[in-house]
Write an enzyme that holds these catalytic residues in place. Structure first.
Site, short mmCIF file in Angstrom:
data_model
loop_
_atom_site.label_atom_id
_atom_site.label_comp_id
_atom_site.label_asym_id
_atom_site.label_seq_id
_atom_site.Cartn_x
_atom_site.Cartn_y
_atom_site.Cartn_z
N GLU A 116 55.88 -26.59 -18.73
CA GLU A 116 55.76 -28.28 -19.63
C GLU A 116 56.56 -28.64 -18.36
O GLU A 116 55.20 -29.70 -17.88
CB GLU A 116 56.39 -27.26 -20.90
N HIS A 117 57.31 -28.51 -18.83
CA HIS A 117 57.90 -30.40 -17.29
C HIS A 117 58.85 -29.53 -16.58
O HIS A 117 60.18 -28.52 -16.55
CB HIS A 117 59.55 -30.71 -18.67
N GLN B 208 65.75 -30.88 -23.72
CA GLN B 208 65.71 -30.60 -24.30
C GLN B 208 65.59 -29.39 -25.19
O GLN B 208 64.61 -29.37 -26.36
CB GLN B 208 63.97 -29.16 -22.94
N ASP C 107 59.02 -39.17 -20.89
CA ASP C 107 58.83 -38.96 -22.45
C ASP C 107 58.58 -40.43 -23.05
O ASP C 107 57.59 -40.59 -23.62
CB ASP C 107 59.98 -38.60 -23.29
N TYR D 47 47.51 -37.36 -35.80
CA TYR D 47 47.89 -36.84 -36.91
C TYR D 47 49.46 -37.80 -36.59
O TYR D 47 50.13 -36.91 -34.75
CB TYR D 47 48.38 -34.77 -36.98
N HIS E 204 65.68 -30.74 -28.79
CA HIS E 204 64.62 -31.17 -28.87
C HIS E 204 64.53 -29.96 -30.42
O HIS E 204 63.51 -30.70 -31.81
CB HIS E 204 63.15 -30.77 -28.52
N HIS F 196 9.76 -20.38 -21.70
CA HIS F 196 10.00 -21.58 -20.99
C HIS F 196 9.27 -21.71 -19.35
O HIS F 196 9.40 -22.76 -18.92
CB HIS F 196 11.63 -20.96 -20.56
N GLN G 97 46.39 -31.16 -45.82
CA GLN G 97 44.93 -32.58 -46.97
C GLN G 97 44.84 -33.62 -45.69
O GLN G 97 43.14 -34.36 -45.77
CB GLN G 97 45.43 -33.16 -47.36
#
Lengths: 434, 434
Positions: free
Chosen positions: B327-328, B259, B361, B130, B262, B420, B191
């Site tokens: 994250e970073h 950051q 990045d 995506y 963003h 078994h 969708q």
């Protein structure tokens, strides 16, 4: 009787597609109930867990008795007969040996531009393992979940296991001890998952939760995902057996039944290039279904979801198996290795007729927590990898930045992210000044 | 202004805990809408996708124009200036080199009992990526998602990217071409996720879906999880910079702002053992906030979620960083390697002041899809591992089964799973007869 399908019949494709898409689980919608339980545990901590345990497990606890004491564990473990203890220890040793080989390697290298790159693996700090209570309280599952965590280096491993009416399973406690589990709580259901994810006064929160459970446990795991990591949500068990004509039909029948006896929603499929073997296995299954202890469960599973498929050749068998992407795949054929090379999607492969799937459930070494419901197309069984995580590493030198920094600036500008570009440009400017 | 915190202050723990638990995202509940969209696409296929695209993207499509044609792609790509094309190609080559080293190894060995054990990795057959439309349509994200899939060996890689009012981003198409993407569809939203997961007349279903998206896309990914694999649900971006007194405050300010720009929900944190550096960076940030193009977004992020924390020493900085699990993480200190060894939870570490996060990045090589919202405690960034899965392998010989089969039988009986046990016993009996 199960379905009999012939891969060369004109209506086979439709029948096989129907088999693949058969809805084997009714997903009871328990999400609202579970949301309420989680909120309650987050708000009221121990007290909520204690009240819910009294209600669902008919067991009165206090903050002091939520956790099994060392003395209780010792007393319960002492009840385990020696041959069961030996079997658990053999299983644990083999599972530990297998999983120790899964530890991923750190890497570091310096590239042509002078940049040093790599990554490093570190263990999850704290993990929680859900163990179902009652009949589905399997000591083997304790080993399969706990040992990879400990091999990965998880420092704190907590088990939650409900003990309805206060009845504990000594083998589960022994398996936990052998696997090196640090804490055992006698709680279950969504309240146990909430306690592990969010913590209470008595139970410290964990970072990752694994282990099977009923619909409430599964819904709770889905809900706390993100706050903590979770493993896959396991569905009913499955086996696919590919067999040629040179087999003992009794062995194959028992292998099929060893999945069918788990659960009425389990699925057992035989694919063979021998119509005679197909008939012989079907007859053997019917015979065992008259005597097995769990014959009602096994018969329902075999009747509703079982299938015997005859194919013109083993290549067709492999192609059909890849469409199923089975959790367990037995290759009971003369050249199992050659057939194995044609398998692209399967959780676990058992090579040759001397390797019954049940060996993998207990003592083979590989994990028995495996992807179900065709998810072997995109996921793997439980492993050490579920209890470690990767940190990527990068170090630029002034020279490396000079070589690749302008490209980063160009892309930042093209994406409209000015500060990104400036953070690189400020450094490049220093180099140009120098 | 961001928060200023002093790690030695008596109220620090409470303030730091509040910073950690600050709710940065309003999770709009779009689940019912998304459930309806998915059901519609499952029922009506292409026609539903076409109608939803007309409604949401103001774009009239037919089954024939759902997919970009080769000619359209060529025409759009031809618009990309040479320096941007070169930058994308440099980035792609570095990302490919880095990820090629992540390919996991198959293993096979024979143990003392004669059992042959091991595992094998195979690629996911088909994956969908995506790509958001509009402003957040980042060609770098196409590279970061598509290249690991192709390195893993994914045979069929499809992109969905909405083109509101029919406006396509040539750089996204070029990035897809460079990364080896096989199909590009001009659809988006829930969708598009439904079409990838369940397929339509025109779009074949995939096995795994990755890539970022808005609340509708995230909710759709959660819903189709199980039918297909998904990557993590990414939250707002984060950076934590640990810096000593020997730094250029402008560099650090730009790193924090890269950051913050963003997203108003992004979080930038500076931890330093130098109160003078803390003041200098704060001043530099304020200065840049008067000129940056995205200053409104960056200022809101810095004001609401930014923090500058002074610490008595860098060990304290590492300990606080581990609680954040950022994250970073930039380590702008004299001995970044030594400090890095103390970091137990982080998505990506950038070592030394010459390694701005923005390099990661775009062109560093490691993936920029990384765990957010403290999930680096239990998860890793995107990698080749997300596009492969492991099949475990086991082969017993009669001798191996003789050595370990009885233990499996014992455990099967203890768990009440008779078939078994019998599946192993039937084979052991053959040996005893022999």
């Amino acid at each position: 009787m199960p379905q009999f399908l012939d891969a060369t019949a004109p209506d086979f494709d439709a029948a096989f597609a129907a088999l693949l898409s058969a809805k084997r689980e009714d997903n009871v919608d328990v999400d609202d109930v579970v949301a309420g339980i989680i909120a309650d545990v987050r708000n009221r901590g121990d007290q909520a867990v204690i009240e819910l345990t009294a209600r669902f497990d008919r067991l009165e606890l206090t903050p002091e008795t939520l956790r099994f004491s060392q003395d209780e564990i010792e007393a319960l473990i002492a009840q385990v007969p020696a041959h069961e203890r030996d079997a658990l220890e053999l299983a644990a040793a083999r599972i530990r040996d297998y999983h120790a080989r899964q530890m991923p390697q750190d890497q570091s290298w310096t590239d042509a531009q002078g940049a040093t790159l790599g990554w490093r693996w570190t263990p999850v700090s704290a993990a929680g393992l859900y163990v179902p209570g009652g009949l589905a309280s399997y000591p083997s599952s304790v080993l399969m979940n706990a040992i990879p965590a400990k091999v990965a280096g998880v420092e704190r491993l907590a088990i939650v296991v409900p003990t309805p009416d206060g009845v504990a399973n000594p083998l589960v406690l022994l398996a936990a001890r052998i696997a090196g589990v640090d804490e055992i709580y006698r709680i279950g259901g969504a309240q146990a998952i909430a306690a592990l994810a969010y913590g209470t006064e008595t139970i410290s929160p964990v970072d990752k939760i694994t282990g099977p459970g009923n619909a409430f446990v599964a819904a709770a795991k889905r809900r706390v995902f993100g706050k903590v990591g979770i493993d896959m949500i396991a569905g009913p068990s499955e086996i696919l057996v590919i067999a040629d004509g040179d087999n003992d039909p009794d062995w194959l029948a028992l292998d099929l039944l060893s999945q069918a006896e788990h659960d009425e929603s389990a699925q057992s499929i035989l694919i063979t290039d021998s119509p005679a073997m197909a008939r012989a296995v079907a007859a053997a299954v019917e015979r065992y279904l008259t005597t097995l202890e769990r014959r009602e469960i096994a018969a329902a599973s075999w009747r509703d979801f079982g299938a015997i498929i005859t194919v013109p050749d083993l290549d067709t068998a492999a192609a059909l198996s890849n469409r199923v992407a089975p959790e367990h795949l037995e290759l009971c054929v003369a050249d199992a290795d050659a057939l194995s090379d044609k398998i692209t999607h399967a959780g676990a492969i058992f090579l040759g007729a001397w390797t019954p799937e049940a060996i993998g459930d207990y003592v083979g070494g590989p994990n028995h927590v495996l992807p179900t419901a065709r998810s072997a197309r995109f996921s793997s069984g439980l492993s050490v990898m579920d209890f470690v995580k990767r940190t990527t590493l990068a170090r630029m030198t002034p020279g490396a930045l000079a070589a690749i920094g302008a490209a980063a600036e160009t892309l930042a500008i093209s994406e409209g992210l000015e500060a990104h570009g400036l953070s690189v440009r400020a450094r490049l400017n220093r180099l140009n000044e120098g």
